[in-house]
Scaffold this motif. Structure first.
Motif, PDB file in Angstrom:
ATOM      1  N   GLY A 157       0.823  -1.202   0.000  1.00  0.00           N
ATOM      2  CA  GLY A 157       0.000   0.000   0.000  1.00  0.00           C
ATOM      3  C   GLY A 157       0.854   1.246   0.000  1.00  0.00           C
ATOM      4  O   GLY A 157       1.705   1.424   0.870  1.00  0.00           O
ATOM      5  N   ILE A 158       0.609   2.106  -0.967  1.00  0.00           N
ATOM      6  CA  ILE A 158       1.383   3.341  -1.082  1.00  0.00           C
ATOM      7  C   ILE A 158       0.440   4.535  -1.037  1.00  0.00           C
ATOM      8  O   ILE A 158      -0.413   4.693  -1.907  1.00  0.00           O
ATOM      9  CB  ILE A 158       2.221   3.360  -2.378  1.00  0.00           C
ATOM     10  CG1 ILE A 158       3.164   2.162  -2.395  1.00  0.00           C
ATOM     11  CG2 ILE A 158       2.991   4.675  -2.497  1.00  0.00           C
ATOM     12  CD1 ILE A 158       3.966   2.011  -3.664  1.00  0.00           C
ATOM     13  N   ASP A 159       0.575   5.319   0.022  1.00  0.00           N
ATOM     14  CA  ASP A 159      -0.185   6.553   0.205  1.00  0.00           C
ATOM     15  C   ASP A 159      -1.700   6.345   0.171  1.00  0.00           C
ATOM     16  O   ASP A 159      -2.447   7.222  -0.262  1.00  0.00           O
ATOM     17  CB  ASP A 159       0.240   7.623  -0.808  1.00  0.00           C
ATOM     18  CG  ASP A 159       1.668   8.090  -0.560  1.00  0.00           C
ATOM     19  OD1 ASP A 159       2.015   8.303   0.617  1.00  0.00           O
ATOM     20  OD2 ASP A 159       2.428   8.228  -1.532  1.00  0.00           O
ATOM     21  N   ILE A 160      -2.142   5.195   0.659  1.00  0.00           N
ATOM     22  CA  ILE A 160      -3.578   4.983   0.820  1.00  0.00           C
ATOM     23  C   ILE A 160      -4.047   5.970   1.888  1.00  0.00           C
ATOM     24  O   ILE A 160      -3.405   6.095   2.927  1.00  0.00           O
ATOM     25  CB  ILE A 160      -3.854   3.521   1.225  1.00  0.00           C
ATOM     26  CG1 ILE A 160      -3.458   2.602   0.069  1.00  0.00           C
ATOM     27  CG2 ILE A 160      -5.309   3.326   1.629  1.00  0.00           C
ATOM     28  CD1 ILE A 160      -3.480   1.144   0.406  1.00  0.00           C
ATOM     29  N   PRO A 161      -5.131   6.690   1.632  1.00  0.00           N
ATOM     30  CA  PRO A 161      -5.565   7.687   2.614  1.00  0.00           C
ATOM     31  C   PRO A 161      -5.758   7.071   4.003  1.00  0.00           C
ATOM     32  O   PRO A 161      -6.546   6.154   4.186  1.00  0.00           O
ATOM     33  CB  PRO A 161      -6.892   8.193   2.038  1.00  0.00           C
ATOM     34  CG  PRO A 161      -6.776   7.943   0.566  1.00  0.00           C
ATOM     35  CD  PRO A 161      -5.985   6.677   0.451  1.00  0.00           C
ATOM     36  N   ALA A 162      -4.990   7.542   4.933  1.00  0.00           N
ATOM     37  CA  ALA A 162      -5.003   7.073   6.323  1.00  0.00           C
ATOM     38  C   ALA A 162      -4.270   8.133   7.142  1.00  0.00           C
ATOM     39  O   ALA A 162      -3.542   8.960   6.584  1.00  0.00           O
ATOM     40  CB  ALA A 162      -4.297   5.727   6.439  1.00  0.00           C
ATOM     41  N   PRO A 163      -4.423   8.086   8.460  1.00  0.00           N
ATOM     42  CA  PRO A 163      -3.692   9.062   9.281  1.00  0.00           C
ATOM     43  C   PRO A 163      -2.168   8.967   9.099  1.00  0.00           C
ATOM     44  O   PRO A 163      -1.464   9.948   9.271  1.00  0.00           O
ATOM     45  CB  PRO A 163      -4.091   8.694  10.707  1.00  0.00           C
ATOM     46  CG  PRO A 163      -5.405   8.020  10.565  1.00  0.00           C
ATOM     47  CD  PRO A 163      -5.338   7.287   9.252  1.00  0.00           C
ATOM     48  N   HIS A 164      -1.680   7.787   8.754  1.00  0.00           N
ATOM     49  CA  HIS A 164      -0.247   7.591   8.574  1.00  0.00           C
ATOM     50  C   HIS A 164       0.021   7.390   7.085  1.00  0.00           C
ATOM     51  O   HIS A 164      -0.317   6.355   6.523  1.00  0.00           O
ATOM     52  CB  HIS A 164       0.223   6.363   9.359  1.00  0.00           C
ATOM     53  CG  HIS A 164       1.645   5.996   9.106  1.00  0.00           C
ATOM     54  ND1 HIS A 164       2.697   6.679   9.663  1.00  0.00           N
ATOM     55  CD2 HIS A 164       2.196   5.035   8.338  1.00  0.00           C
ATOM     56  CE1 HIS A 164       3.839   6.142   9.254  1.00  0.00           C
ATOM     57  NE2 HIS A 164       3.557   5.147   8.446  1.00  0.00           N
ATOM     58  N   LEU A 165       0.598   8.383   6.446  1.00  0.00           N
ATOM     59  CA  LEU A 165       0.908   8.249   5.024  1.00  0.00           C
ATOM     60  C   LEU A 165       2.263   7.605   4.834  1.00  0.00           C
ATOM     61  O   LEU A 165       3.105   7.599   5.723  1.00  0.00           O
ATOM     62  CB  LEU A 165       0.879   9.617   4.345  1.00  0.00           C
ATOM     63  CG  LEU A 165      -0.498  10.265   4.263  1.00  0.00           C
ATOM     64  CD1 LEU A 165      -0.391  11.641   3.611  1.00  0.00           C
ATOM     65  CD2 LEU A 165      -1.470   9.393   3.493  1.00  0.00           C
ATOM     66  N   SER A 166       2.467   7.070   3.664  1.00  0.00           N
ATOM     67  CA  SER A 166       3.741   6.444   3.327  1.00  0.00           C
ATOM     68  C   SER A 166       4.841   7.493   3.272  1.00  0.00           C
ATOM     69  O   SER A 166       4.594   8.674   3.041  1.00  0.00           O
ATOM     70  CB  SER A 166       3.635   5.763   1.968  1.00  0.00           C
ATOM     71  OG  SER A 166       2.617   4.802   1.963  1.00  0.00           O
ATOM     72  N   THR A 167       6.049   7.035   3.450  1.00  0.00           N
ATOM     73  CA  THR A 167       7.248   7.847   3.248  1.00  0.00           C
ATOM     74  C   THR A 167       8.143   7.065   2.296  1.00  0.00           C
ATOM     75  O   THR A 167       7.952   5.859   2.123  1.00  0.00           O
ATOM     76  CB  THR A 167       8.000   8.081   4.569  1.00  0.00           C
ATOM     77  OG1 THR A 167       8.497   6.815   5.044  1.00  0.00           O
ATOM     78  CG2 THR A 167       7.107   8.727   5.625  1.00  0.00           C
ATOM     79  N   PRO A 168       9.124   7.724   1.697  1.00  0.00           N
ATOM     80  CA  PRO A 168      10.047   6.961   0.858  1.00  0.00           C
ATOM     81  C   PRO A 168      10.691   5.814   1.646  1.00  0.00           C
ATOM     82  O   PRO A 168      10.829   4.696   1.118  1.00  0.00           O
ATOM     83  CB  PRO A 168      11.082   8.002   0.423  1.00  0.00           C
ATOM     84  CG  PRO A 168      10.337   9.293   0.476  1.00  0.00           C
ATOM     85  CD  PRO A 168       9.395   9.165   1.636  1.00  0.00           C
ATOM     86  N   GLU A 169      11.042   6.063   2.907  1.00  0.00           N
ATOM     87  CA  GLU A 169      11.682   5.029   3.720  1.00  0.00           C
ATOM     88  C   GLU A 169      10.721   3.877   4.034  1.00  0.00           C
ATOM     89  O   GLU A 169      11.096   2.714   3.922  1.00  0.00           O
ATOM     90  CB  GLU A 169      12.209   5.632   5.019  1.00  0.00           C
ATOM     91  CG  GLU A 169      12.916   4.610   5.894  1.00  0.00           C
ATOM     92  CD  GLU A 169      13.421   5.199   7.206  1.00  0.00           C
ATOM     93  OE1 GLU A 169      14.062   4.446   7.948  1.00  0.00           O
ATOM     94  OE2 GLU A 169      13.166   6.381   7.495  1.00  0.00           O
ATOM     95  N   SER A 170       9.476   4.200   4.410  1.00  0.00           N
ATOM     96  CA  SER A 170       8.541   3.126   4.746  1.00  0.00           C
ATOM     97  C   SER A 170       8.193   2.293   3.525  1.00  0.00           C
ATOM     98  O   SER A 170       8.050   1.066   3.617  1.00  0.00           O
ATOM     99  CB  SER A 170       7.269   3.684   5.403  1.00  0.00           C
ATOM    100  OG  SER A 170       6.478   4.419   4.496  1.00  0.00           O
ATOM    101  N   THR A 171       8.073   2.941   2.372  1.00  0.00           N
ATOM    102  CA  THR A 171       7.776   2.206   1.144  1.00  0.00           C
ATOM    103  C   THR A 171       8.952   1.314   0.762  1.00  0.00           C
ATOM    104  O   THR A 171       8.772   0.136   0.420  1.00  0.00           O
ATOM    105  CB  THR A 171       7.450   3.191   0.006  1.00  0.00           C
ATOM    106  OG1 THR A 171       6.358   4.017   0.420  1.00  0.00           O
ATOM    107  CG2 THR A 171       7.076   2.459  -1.258  1.00  0.00           C
ATOM    108  N   LYS A 172      10.152   1.844   0.854  1.00  0.00           N
ATOM    109  CA  LYS A 172      11.344   1.045   0.566  1.00  0.00           C
ATOM    110  C   LYS A 172      11.408  -0.161   1.506  1.00  0.00           C
ATOM    111  O   LYS A 172      11.631  -1.296   1.074  1.00  0.00           O
ATOM    112  CB  LYS A 172      12.608   1.897   0.735  1.00  0.00           C
ATOM    113  CG  LYS A 172      13.892   1.106   0.563  1.00  0.00           C
ATOM    114  CD  LYS A 172      15.120   1.971   0.858  1.00  0.00           C
ATOM    115  CE  LYS A 172      16.380   1.135   0.831  1.00  0.00           C
ATOM    116  NZ  LYS A 172      17.566   1.915   1.202  1.00  0.00           N
ATOM    117  N   ASN A 173      11.189   0.080   2.790  1.00  0.00           N
ATOM    118  CA  ASN A 173      11.264  -1.008   3.768  1.00  0.00           C
ATOM    119  C   ASN A 173      10.199  -2.075   3.523  1.00  0.00           C
ATOM    120  O   ASN A 173      10.455  -3.265   3.704  1.00  0.00           O
ATOM    121  CB  ASN A 173      11.155  -0.462   5.189  1.00  0.00           C
ATOM    122  CG  ASN A 173      12.383   0.324   5.590  1.00  0.00           C
ATOM    123  OD1 ASN A 173      13.454   0.201   4.995  1.00  0.00           O
ATOM    124  ND2 ASN A 173      12.231   1.174   6.594  1.00  0.00           N
TER     125      ASN A 173
END
Length: 178
Positions: free
Chosen positions: A122-138
């Motif tokens: 999931g990438i930048d699915i609307p939620a209180p916690h959005l993705s970051t480059p680091e979280s997506t990479k991880n």
């Protein structure tokens, strides 16, 4: 019969990550007889909010005698998770460890078959916690560490921020795919 060369697979609903009763009914091996791949939904950025919603829902009925934290602790134990406490859950996503564990579980579920596992990241699915480059990479790295045969970037391209997609590119380069 239309085109045997086309691959066909199934999207495995994320409820499989939150509801132990639903999970107990699922048998990934059954998909192997008629699918080329399965896509377990491992949307880490919105998983915290979704787990909190699940806890809130079942905490109003069958598990009504437990506090929300006690119910969440039970969920984590049964589901083999180690994530944020209830009071931080809605505002946070799940860790990349969630992606790793669930990918491994899916691979074990289809063991001995030709069916592939392509986790949905999931990438930048609307939620209180959005993705970051680091979280997506991880998350991408964790999927491959768990044995993924590929990944599907989810949910909708128009939701994804270019910087989050840069995290995917960094993971692909680190893995030596590019």
């Amino acid at each position: 019969s239309v085109n045997p060369g086309l691959q066909m697979g199934f999207h495995i609903w994320q409820n499989d990550s939150f509801n132990p009763m639903y999970r107990a009914e699922q048998d990934y091996q059954l998909y192997t007889g008629y699918s080329d791949f399965i896509k377990p939904v491992l949307y880490d950025n919105c998983a915290g909010e979704r787990m909190a919603q699940y806890v809130d829902s079942v905490g109003q009925n069958v598990h009504g005698d437990l506090s929300k934290q006690e119910l969440l602790d039970f969920q984590y134990k049964v589901m083999n998770y180690d994530e944020k406490p209830y009071d931080q859950l809605s505002a946070s996503g799940f860790s990349s460890d969630y992606v790793l564990r669930e990918t491994k579980r899916a691979k074990e579920g289809i063991a001995g078959s030709k069916t592939l596992v392509w986790p949905g990241i999931g990438i930048d699915i609307p939620a209180p916690h959005l993705s970051t480059p680091e979280s997506t990479k991880n998350a991408v790295l964790a999927a491959f560490q768990g044995g993924a045969d590929g990944v599907l970037l989810s949910r909708m391209y128009e939701e994804m921020k270019p910087e989050s997609l840069n995290g995917v590119g960094a993971a692909i380069r680190e893995l030596g795919f590019a």
